[in-house]
Design a protein around this motif. Structure first.
Motif, short mmCIF file in Angstrom:
data_model
loop_
_atom_site.label_atom_id
_atom_site.label_comp_id
_atom_site.label_asym_id
_atom_site.label_seq_id
_atom_site.Cartn_x
_atom_site.Cartn_y
_atom_site.Cartn_z
N GLU A 234 -68.60 1.74 15.89
CA GLU A 234 -69.44 0.65 16.39
C GLU A 234 -69.28 0.44 17.89
O GLU A 234 -70.25 0.08 18.57
N THR A 262 -70.50 -1.25 6.25
CA THR A 262 -71.38 -2.19 6.96
C THR A 262 -70.64 -3.46 7.33
O THR A 262 -70.80 -3.98 8.44
N TYR A 288 -77.34 -6.16 23.08
CA TYR A 288 -77.24 -5.01 22.18
C TYR A 288 -76.46 -5.38 20.92
O TYR A 288 -76.91 -5.10 19.80
N GLN A 291 -78.28 -7.77 18.59
CA GLN A 291 -79.25 -7.06 17.76
C GLN A 291 -78.56 -6.24 16.67
O GLN A 291 -79.06 -6.15 15.55
N ARG A 292 -77.42 -5.66 17.01
CA ARG A 292 -76.65 -4.93 16.00
C ARG A 292 -76.18 -5.87 14.89
O ARG A 292 -76.19 -5.51 13.71
N SER A 293 -75.80 -7.08 15.26
CA SER A 293 -75.35 -8.06 14.27
C SER A 293 -76.49 -8.40 13.31
O SER A 293 -76.28 -8.50 12.09
N TYR A 294 -77.69 -8.57 13.85
CA TYR A 294 -78.86 -8.84 13.00
C TYR A 294 -79.12 -7.65 12.08
O TYR A 294 -79.35 -7.81 10.87
N TYR A 295 -79.11 -6.46 12.66
CA TYR A 295 -79.42 -5.25 11.88
C TYR A 295 -78.40 -5.06 10.75
O TYR A 295 -78.77 -4.80 9.59
N LEU A 296 -77.12 -5.21 11.06
CA LEU A 296 -76.08 -5.00 10.06
C LEU A 296 -76.07 -6.08 8.99
O LEU A 296 -75.84 -5.80 7.82
N SER A 297 -76.33 -7.33 9.40
CA SER A 297 -76.39 -8.40 8.40
C SER A 297 -77.56 -8.20 7.45
O SER A 297 -77.45 -8.45 6.24
N ASN A 298 -78.69 -7.73 7.98
CA ASN A 298 -79.85 -7.43 7.12
C ASN A 298 -79.58 -6.24 6.23
O ASN A 298 -79.97 -6.22 5.05
N SER A 299 -78.89 -5.22 6.76
CA SER A 299 -78.52 -4.04 5.95
C SER A 299 -77.59 -4.45 4.82
O SER A 299 -77.67 -3.92 3.70
#
Length: 304
Positions: A234, A262, A288, A291-299
């Protein structure tokens, strides 16, 4: 809050005063070297011991009016405990010389190991991390892990970091409850070991392309080695393919479940989003990792 010249002088004088009151100590020189988010680092010369390094928390805990908080004291204790344990088992760490804890000043004095800014290979870093993970655990107790499971610590930290980030930036990140996250992480089959959790070149003393020592154990735990690998992935500072050649254990990645990976990456992304938006102002990195936090939480929501 920034480290001022005045505070540097205060810390310097207090360290010098304490050391020169000790039997058989005669510090001839002390000089400010650098500082991080938590600690200020000084280089000193003692008559019989030679060149040494002293590190001390520099932030004022304004809520209680003390120079150091309880967390700072725990951090120094943790560093000293783990470094002594690793040194005794042959790991490349600076030898602990002296730990001082008091109302006036808290600091840790360690062996000075000369280094330079030379490049080290990711494979060598992988080999170093492998050695850390193979360090015997008998006799090692980590101060901020007592009476709590590793999985509970990580689960609580993820939820707390989401709450902190939402308050700081008015974001709307959501994650499962502490209980749900903990139940997911517990399903891992990986044996626990000592993990450093801040493997970066600034925390590796190197000289002429060789690793001389690893420092800064403030983030360390006895826990899942997969978390170490996910944090390295990460942070994107180390070539993971070359790292794996030195680490030489693909079973950890193969045996990991997607939710575990994840969750560990999310823990890192949340920490870095807070770091770069609050303590170290870097808008590009802050955005950055947000946005990674959003992406990973959604994943995470899709995988559970």
């Amino acid at each position: 809050m920034s480290l001022t010249k005045e505070r540097i002088e205060i810390l310097q004088k207090r360290i010098l005063l304490v050391l020169n009151k000790q039997d058989n100590w005669n510090v001839k020189m002390i000089k400010f070297l650098n500082n991080g988010v938590v600690n200020a680092v000084f280089i000193l010369k003692e008559e019989s011991r030679g060149i040494l390094i002293a590190r001390t928390p520099w932030r004022l805990d304004e809520s209680i009016g003390n120079l150091h908080s309880n967390e700072d004291v725990a951090s120094l204790n943790k560093e000293a405990t783990i470094a002594k344990h690793c040194f005794n088992h042959g790991l490349k760490v600076p030898r602990v010389i002296y730990l001082h804890l008091s109302k006036e000043i808290n600091f840790l004095v360690s062996e000075y190991i000369h280094g330079d800014e030379s490049t080290i290979s990711a494979a060598d870093i992988g080999n170093l991390v492998s050695a850390i993970h193979k360090t015997p655990l008998k006799g090692l107790s980590i101060i901020d892990q007592e009476n709590r499971s590793f999985y509970n610590i990580v689960s609580s930290r993820i939820v707390e970091r989401v709450s902190t980030l939402n308050k700081l930036l008015s974001t709307n990140l959501t994650v499962p409850s502490i209980k749900e996250i903990e139940e997911t992480l517990v399903m891992t089959k990986t044996d626990h070991c000592l993990i450093h959790l801040d493997i970066r070149t600034p925390n590796i003393i190197r000289y002429k392309g060789e690793i001389k020592a690893v420092i800064d154990w403030d983030n360390a735990f006895i826990g899942d080695p997969l978390m170490e690998l996910m944090r390295i992935l990460e942070t994107r500072e180390i070539d993971i393919l070359e790292f794996q050649k030195g680490y030489n254990n693909d079973n950890i990645l193969i045996s990991s479940s997607l939710p575990n990976s994840t969750l560990y990456r999310l823990d890192t992304a949340l920490m870095l989003a807070i770091l770069f938006t609050t303590y170290i102002k870097d808008n590009v990195k802050g955005q950055y990792y947000l946005q990674r936090s959003y992406y990973l939480s959604n994943s995470l929501k899709r995988s559970l």
